[in-house]
Scaffold this motif. Structure first.
Motif, PDB file in Angstrom:
ATOM      1  N   TYR A   1       0.799  -0.998  -0.063  1.00 57.08           N
ATOM      2  CA  TYR A   1      -0.091  -0.099  -0.128  1.00 57.08           C
ATOM      3  C   TYR A   1       0.707   1.137  -0.276  1.00 57.08           C
ATOM      4  CZ  TYR A   1      -4.379   2.269   1.278  1.00 57.08           C
ATOM      5  OH  TYR A   1      -5.432   2.977   1.339  1.00 57.08           O
TER       6      TYR A   1
ATOM      7  N   GLU B   1       0.710   5.227  -0.469  1.00 57.09           N
ATOM      8  CA  GLU B   1       0.214   6.720  -0.636  1.00 57.09           C
ATOM      9  C   GLU B   1       1.112   7.965  -0.622  1.00 57.09           C
ATOM     10  OE1 GLU B   1      -4.050   5.905   1.700  1.00 57.09           O
ATOM     11  OE2 GLU B   1      -2.442   6.705   2.825  1.00 57.09           O
TER      12      GLU B   1
ATOM     13  N   PRO C   1      -3.658  10.946   7.603  1.00 53.64           N
ATOM     14  CA  PRO C   1      -2.130  11.061   6.919  1.00 53.64           C
ATOM     15  C   PRO C   1      -2.044   9.969   5.742  1.00 53.64           C
ATOM     16  CG  PRO C   1      -2.087  10.181   9.227  1.00 53.64           C
ATOM     17  CD  PRO C   1      -3.770  10.671   9.012  1.00 53.64           C
ATOM     18  N   ALA C   2      -1.268  10.436   4.913  1.00 53.91           N
ATOM     19  CA  ALA C   2      -0.837   9.558   3.919  1.00 53.91           C
ATOM     20  C   ALA C   2       0.234   8.272   4.516  1.00 53.91           C
ATOM     21  CB  ALA C   2      -0.105  10.130   2.688  1.00 53.91           C
ATOM     22  N   VAL C   3      -0.264   7.021   4.037  1.00 56.20           N
ATOM     23  CA  VAL C   3       0.734   6.025   4.611  1.00 56.20           C
ATOM     24  C   VAL C   3       1.248   5.214   3.484  1.00 56.20           C
ATOM     25  CG1 VAL C   3      -0.565   5.918   6.916  1.00 56.20           C
ATOM     26  CG2 VAL C   3      -1.376   4.563   5.088  1.00 56.20           C
ATOM     27  N   ASP C   4       2.217   4.571   3.841  1.00 54.55           N
ATOM     28  CA  ASP C   4       2.974   3.504   2.947  1.00 54.55           C
ATOM     29  C   ASP C   4       2.609   2.158   4.167  1.00 54.55           C
ATOM     30  OD1 ASP C   4       3.388   4.932   1.097  1.00 54.55           O
ATOM     31  OD2 ASP C   4       5.568   5.004   1.233  1.00 54.55           O
ATOM     32  N   ILE C   5       2.334   1.246   3.457  1.00 52.82           N
ATOM     33  CA  ILE C   5       2.551   0.030   4.239  1.00 52.82           C
ATOM     34  C   ILE C   5       3.287  -1.182   3.456  1.00 52.82           C
ATOM     35  CG2 ILE C   5       1.146  -1.839   5.253  1.00 52.82           C
ATOM     36  CD1 ILE C   5      -1.271   0.047   5.334  1.00 52.82           C
ATOM     37  N   ILE C   6       4.411  -1.617   4.185  1.00 50.94           N
ATOM     38  CA  ILE C   6       5.294  -2.743   3.963  1.00 50.94           C
ATOM     39  C   ILE C   6       5.087  -3.914   4.568  1.00 50.94           C
ATOM     40  CG2 ILE C   6       7.678  -2.941   2.944  1.00 50.94           C
ATOM     41  CD1 ILE C   6       7.791   0.059   3.710  1.00 50.94           C
ATOM     42  N   GLU C   7       5.318  -5.014   3.853  1.00 42.58           N
ATOM     43  CA  GLU C   7       5.092  -6.342   4.500  1.00 42.58           C
ATOM     44  C   GLU C   7       6.542  -7.073   4.203  1.00 42.58           C
ATOM     45  OE1 GLU C   7       1.962  -8.919   3.198  1.00 42.58           O
ATOM     46  OE2 GLU C   7       2.766 -10.520   4.588  1.00 42.58           O
TER      47      GLU C   7
ATOM     48  N   PHE D   1       4.762  -6.102   9.583  1.00 40.27           N
ATOM     49  CA  PHE D   1       4.225  -5.145   8.634  1.00 40.27           C
ATOM     50  C   PHE D   1       4.726  -3.812   9.038  1.00 40.27           C
ATOM     51  CE2 PHE D   1       0.842  -8.344   8.393  1.00 40.27           C
ATOM     52  CZ  PHE D   1       0.573  -8.338   6.921  1.00 40.27           C
ATOM     53  N   LYS D   2       4.953  -2.740   8.379  1.00 38.36           N
ATOM     54  CA  LYS D   2       5.313  -1.582   8.640  1.00 38.36           C
ATOM     55  C   LYS D   2       4.644  -0.505   8.143  1.00 38.36           C
ATOM     56  CE  LYS D   2      10.300  -0.424   8.938  1.00 38.36           C
ATOM     57  NZ  LYS D   2      11.371  -0.394   8.043  1.00 38.36           N
TER      58      LYS D   2
ATOM     59  N   ILE E   1       4.152   3.388   7.625  1.00 40.93           N
ATOM     60  CA  ILE E   1       4.813   4.543   7.452  1.00 40.93           C
ATOM     61  C   ILE E   1       3.687   5.866   7.298  1.00 40.93           C
ATOM     62  CG2 ILE E   1       6.902   6.076   6.565  1.00 40.93           C
ATOM     63  CD1 ILE E   1       7.843   3.251   5.720  1.00 40.93           C
TER      64      ILE E   1
ATOM     65  N   ASP F   1       2.883   9.984   7.160  1.00 40.32           N
ATOM     66  CA  ASP F   1       3.669  11.429   7.170  1.00 40.32           C
ATOM     67  C   ASP F   1       2.681  12.377   8.029  1.00 40.32           C
ATOM     68  OD1 ASP F   1       5.627  10.988   5.194  1.00 40.32           O
ATOM     69  OD2 ASP F   1       4.404  11.632   3.432  1.00 40.32           O
TER      70      ASP F   1
ATOM     71  N   TYR G   1       9.123   7.853  15.818  1.00 41.22           N
ATOM     72  CA  TYR G   1       8.953   9.167  15.030  1.00 41.22           C
ATOM     73  C   TYR G   1      10.185   9.918  14.935  1.00 41.22           C
ATOM     74  CZ  TYR G   1       6.822  13.737  14.125  1.00 41.22           C
ATOM     75  OH  TYR G   1       6.281  14.957  13.448  1.00 41.22           O
ATOM     76  N   ASP G   2      10.026  10.367  13.594  1.00 41.97           N
ATOM     77  CA  ASP G   2      11.281  10.968  13.155  1.00 41.97           C
ATOM     78  C   ASP G   2      11.135  11.955  12.107  1.00 41.97           C
ATOM     79  OD1 ASP G   2      14.079  11.897  13.076  1.00 41.97           O
ATOM     80  OD2 ASP G   2      14.777  10.599  11.728  1.00 41.97           O
TER      81      ASP G   2
ATOM     82  N   GLY H   1       8.923  14.148  11.252  1.00 46.37           N
ATOM     83  CA  GLY H   1       7.758  14.209  10.759  1.00 46.37           C
ATOM     84  C   GLY H   1       7.122  12.879  10.114  1.00 46.37           C
ATOM     85  N   VAL H   2       7.627  11.873  10.466  1.00 49.46           N
ATOM     86  CA  VAL H   2       7.305  10.685   9.622  1.00 49.46           C
ATOM     87  C   VAL H   2       7.193   9.595  10.986  1.00 49.46           C
ATOM     88  CG1 VAL H   2       7.916   8.578   8.253  1.00 49.46           C
ATOM     89  CG2 VAL H   2       8.559  11.061   7.451  1.00 49.46           C
TER      90      VAL H   2
END
Lengths: 166, 131
Positions: A112, A114, B28-34, B39-40, B42, B44, B106-107, B109-110
């Motif tokens: 995912y 964004e 917030p916009a997120v990225d999801i990594i597996e 799962f991560k 992230i 903003d 948290y670093d 702004g992320v």
């Protein structure tokens, strides 16, 4: 649309910052972006403008003006001072930088996405002259804040005009 | 926790509800990594202070909330592309996640959340024995 709508630094003067709207209208943003892109070609020529792939990431900026200074803030989450260049050129402020793509490193695991990445260049035309020696920039919590004090000359040019009555 | 689950959750949250707080709330916009172990997520959330971030896990819903103070400047805002306000987003998390081991960082702004997978769902390589 009056002629002042076509002048970038006058365009948004009338848009009041209304706190009651929970979201910034995406349509408004899109229209602003169109105007910005249109204006880019004749404001200040910048070589990256014509590369759409470099415009994936476009930080949002705010511009505040007081009698003595301009304050430009930009949302740059995940970036730090090493990734950003701030320049004063042709009467405008130019913020360029690159947000590194974490995606490239772990392409497989992304399920995912964004957040956007890539190079960007934002230009802020400043109608009044600023003193380049006393410009200050700071990076805090993903927000870049640039303080641009106006020159004495520019301050002096702002004269209140008396309105006479008979 | 598949991609579909997350998208479903997102639309199910009624963002048009009346709020008690007059601050605008942003997703917030997120990225999801597996990867094999976790799962991560992230997100903003520029402008927020570390202390104002609240990460909660309750009934398989992971919620992140953060407050962003208003920008301080003299004079008036003459051009605005972003507003300041609170951030809020929820994720539905399946039992595959070891909820006791969720970590947050948290670093700049992320916000990065690490959700380790439960041992039972981690891929296992089975050794083939020969006689």
């Amino acid at each position: 649309m009056s002629i002042s709508d076509l002048i970038p630094w006058k365009r948004n003067r009338n848009i009041s910052v209304n706190k009651s709207y929970p979201f910034h209208s995406s349509l408004q943003k899109e229209v602003n972006r169109l105007f910005d892109d249109f204006g880019r070609n004749w404001d200040i020529d910048f070589p990256f403008n014509s590369h759409p792939e470099l415009q994936n990431f476009r930080p949002d900026i705010n511009l505040a003006e007081s009698d003595n200074e301009y304050v430009v803030t930009a949302e740059l989450p995940g970036m730090d001072e090493k990734d950003v260049t701030v320049e004063l050129r042709n009467g405008g402020l130019i913020i360029t930088g690159e947000k590194k793509n974490e995606k490239e490193e772990k392409k497989d695991g992304y399920i995912y996405s964004e957040r956007s990445y890539g190079s960007f260049s934002r230009q802020v035309p400043l109608p009044d002259e600023v003193n380049p020696d006393s410009v200050e920039a700071e990076f805090k919590k993903g927000i870049l804040k640039i303080k641009l004090p106006k020159t004495e000359k520019a301050k002096a040019e702002h004269k209140r005009i008396d309105i006479k009555t008979e | 926790m598949s991609n579909k689950d997350i998208q479903k959750k997102e639309t199910a949250v009624p963002h048009s509800v009346e709020r008690i707080n007059d601050q605008p709330v942003f997703i917030p916009a997120v990225d999801i990594i597996e990867d094999n172990n976790c799962f991560k997520i992230i997100a903003d959330i520029p402008g927020t202070d570390k202390n104002s971030i609240d990460v909660k896990f309750e009934k398989n819903i992971l919620t992140i909330r953060a407050e962003c103070p208003e920008d301080s400047y003299k004079g008036e805002l003459v051009y605005s592309e972003y507003k300041t306000g609170n951030y809020e987003r929820s994720f539905s998390v399946s039992d595959e996640i070891d909820s006791k081991k969720i970590e947050a960082k948290y670093d700049k702004g992320v916000l990065t959340l690490i959700l380790p997978k439960a041992a039972s769902v981690k891929p296992r390589t089975i050794e083939v024995k020969s006689e």
